[in-house]
Design an enzyme around this catalytic site. Structure first.
Site, PDB file in Angstrom:
ATOM      1  CD  GLU A 154     -69.098  -2.893 117.792  1.00 30.33           C
ATOM      2  OE1 GLU A 154     -70.086  -3.628 117.849  1.00 30.33           O
ATOM      3  OE2 GLU A 154     -69.032  -1.866 117.096  1.00 30.33           O
TER       4      GLU A 154
ATOM      5  CG  ASN B 199     -62.207  -0.684 116.779  1.00 34.05           C
ATOM      6  OD1 ASN B 199     -61.653   0.373 117.068  1.00 34.05           O
ATOM      7  ND2 ASN B 199     -63.167  -0.764 115.864  1.00 34.05           N
TER       8      ASN B 199
ATOM      9  CG  HIS C   3     -69.433   5.435 115.610  1.00 31.59           C
ATOM     10  ND1 HIS C   3     -69.249   5.887 114.318  1.00 31.59           N
ATOM     11  CD2 HIS C   3     -68.943   4.173 115.631  1.00 31.59           C
ATOM     12  CE1 HIS C   3     -68.685   4.939 113.590  1.00 31.59           C
ATOM     13  NE2 HIS C   3     -68.485   3.890 114.366  1.00 31.59           N
TER      14      HIS C   3
ATOM     15  CD  GLU D 100     -65.539   1.717 113.874  1.00 33.20           C
ATOM     16  OE1 GLU D 100     -66.773   1.897 113.890  1.00 33.20           O
ATOM     17  OE2 GLU D 100     -65.011   0.589 113.974  1.00 33.20           O
TER      18      GLU D 100
ATOM     19  CG  ASP E  20     -69.719   8.912 112.781  1.00 37.08           C
ATOM     20  OD1 ASP E  20     -69.824   8.685 114.011  1.00 37.08           O
ATOM     21  OD2 ASP E  20     -70.180   8.146 111.914  1.00 37.08           O
TER      22      ASP E  20
END
Ligand SMILES: *[C@@H]1O[C@H](CO)[C@@H](O)[C@H](O)[C@H]1NC(C)=O
Ligand SMILES: *[C@@H]1O[C@H](CO)[C@@H](O)[C@H](O)[C@H]1NC(C)=O
Length: 325
Positions: free
Chosen positions: A139, A180, A216, A244, A246
């Site tokens: 990030e 990432n 996400h 990651e 979801d």
């Protein structure tokens, strides 16, 4: 007669359902792995561990917390890898790959780093010592594509990024080194900034192997440019991974929301399947029981492909459909 037919179709449907396995399908599509995040407290639930160890579904694990800076170097020069090692041992017992997560991030950073008032050279040496491998940079950007004002950026400029990547390569020549981030799922200012950073690192000869797209997502909001964006990153000459995944919703989960969620998972998996440089997909845990979402976004949840009782949701079938697309 009608009853038998109904029963048969249920039997067939459930056979088809349980026979489809997420990693088997991912590998059949030419990918390295399908995997999931996990966390140390979860390993005390034996049914959870049984599914986590099911290599037909999961061939890769990410430690959700225990490899972050506050866990691995709580005091300067004092490294503690016991919790991270427990995740590695869990993976190795089943021949699963490990994604090291993460080396440099502005969160879960101990105060000795944030409040140390280190100068540029000292902070770079701290970064160098700390970074051994993995999702090396986590990030680095704000949503508008400018660099995040972390202690690393305000002290070193962007130098910390090259320092961390070079240190990670020196420590582990075989690890794939990633940057990432989130909100780089579709094209836009932040994705362009990521592409420009990777181009400039490559031009300077800094080792960088991949871009991690966290993914996400929110139900119904997968960007229409998702696949194009993956391809744009791949065109820079790096691999890409969905790191990651979801798909959260406002609770309660309704059949309509679960159906849309299934489509969203399918869209993302199909995109990875179709972009050959996309090497794999990692869920940010596989069960709603251990999802980070309810604790972070009030009133939201049900983001994972298995529910709180470890029962597969329509999202599971969406992933299967995506690999079969
Ligand atoms: C920090 O040091 C590096 C390496 O000497 C240098 O390239 C970089 O420009 C410095 N950053 C700042 C903000 O002074
Ligand atoms: C593991 O989680 C499942 C699903 O929530 C629960 O039914 C079970 O009691 C838990 N087992 C242990 C040992 O905590």
């Amino acid at each position: 007669m009608l009853k038998t037919a109904a029963l048969l179709s249920i039997l067939c449907a459930s056979f088809e359902f349980s026979a489809a396995q997420l990693n088997t399908l991912a590998q059949a599509a030419g990918k390295k792995y399908f995997g999931t995040a996990t966390d140390n407290p979860e390993l005390s639930n034996s049914s959870y561990v049984a599914q986590l160890s099911n290599t037909a579904d999961f061939h890769q694990l990410t430690a959700a917390n225990s490899m972050k800076w506050d866990a691995t170097e709580p005091n300067r020069g004092q490294f503690t890898f016991s919790a991270g090692d427990a995740i590695v041992a869990q993976a190795q017992a089943h021949g699963q790959l490990i994604r090291g997560h993460n080396c440099v991030w502005h969160n879960q950073l101990p105060s000795w780093v944030t409040a140390g008032n280190f100068n540029n050279a000292t902070l770079l040496s701290i970064v160098q010592t700390h970074c051994m491998s993995w999702d090396v940079i986590n990030e680095p950007f704000n949503d508008d594509g400018t660099f995040r004002q972390s202690v690393f950026f305000t002290t070193t400029g962007t130098s910390y990024i090259a320092t961390a990547l070079r240190a990670a390569r020196a420590a582990d020549p075989n690890a794939k080194l990633y940057i990432n981030d989130f909100n780089i799922e579709g094209t836009g200012a932040k994705s362009t900034a990521m592409a420009n950073l990777v181009k400039s690192l490559k031009a300077q000869g800094v080792p960088i192997d991949g871009i991690g797209i966290q993914a996400h997502m929110i139900v119904g909001e997968v960007p229409s440019t998702f696949q194009q964006n993956l391809q744009n990153f791949a065109n820079l000459g790096v691999e890409v991974a969905i790191t990651e995944l979801d798909v959260r919703m406002t609770l309660p989960a309704t059949p309509a929301l679960l159906a849309q969620q299934s489509k969203d998972y399918q869209t993302i998996i199909t995109a990875c399947k179709r972009v050959s440089a996309c090497v794999g997909v990692t869920l940010w845990d596989w069960t709603d029981k251990f999802s980070w979402v309810p604790g972070t976004f009030a009133g939201q949840g049900a983001a994972c492909p298995w529910d709180e009782n470890f029962v597969k949701k329509p999202a599971f079938q969406g992933i299967v459909n995506g690999w079969n697309a």
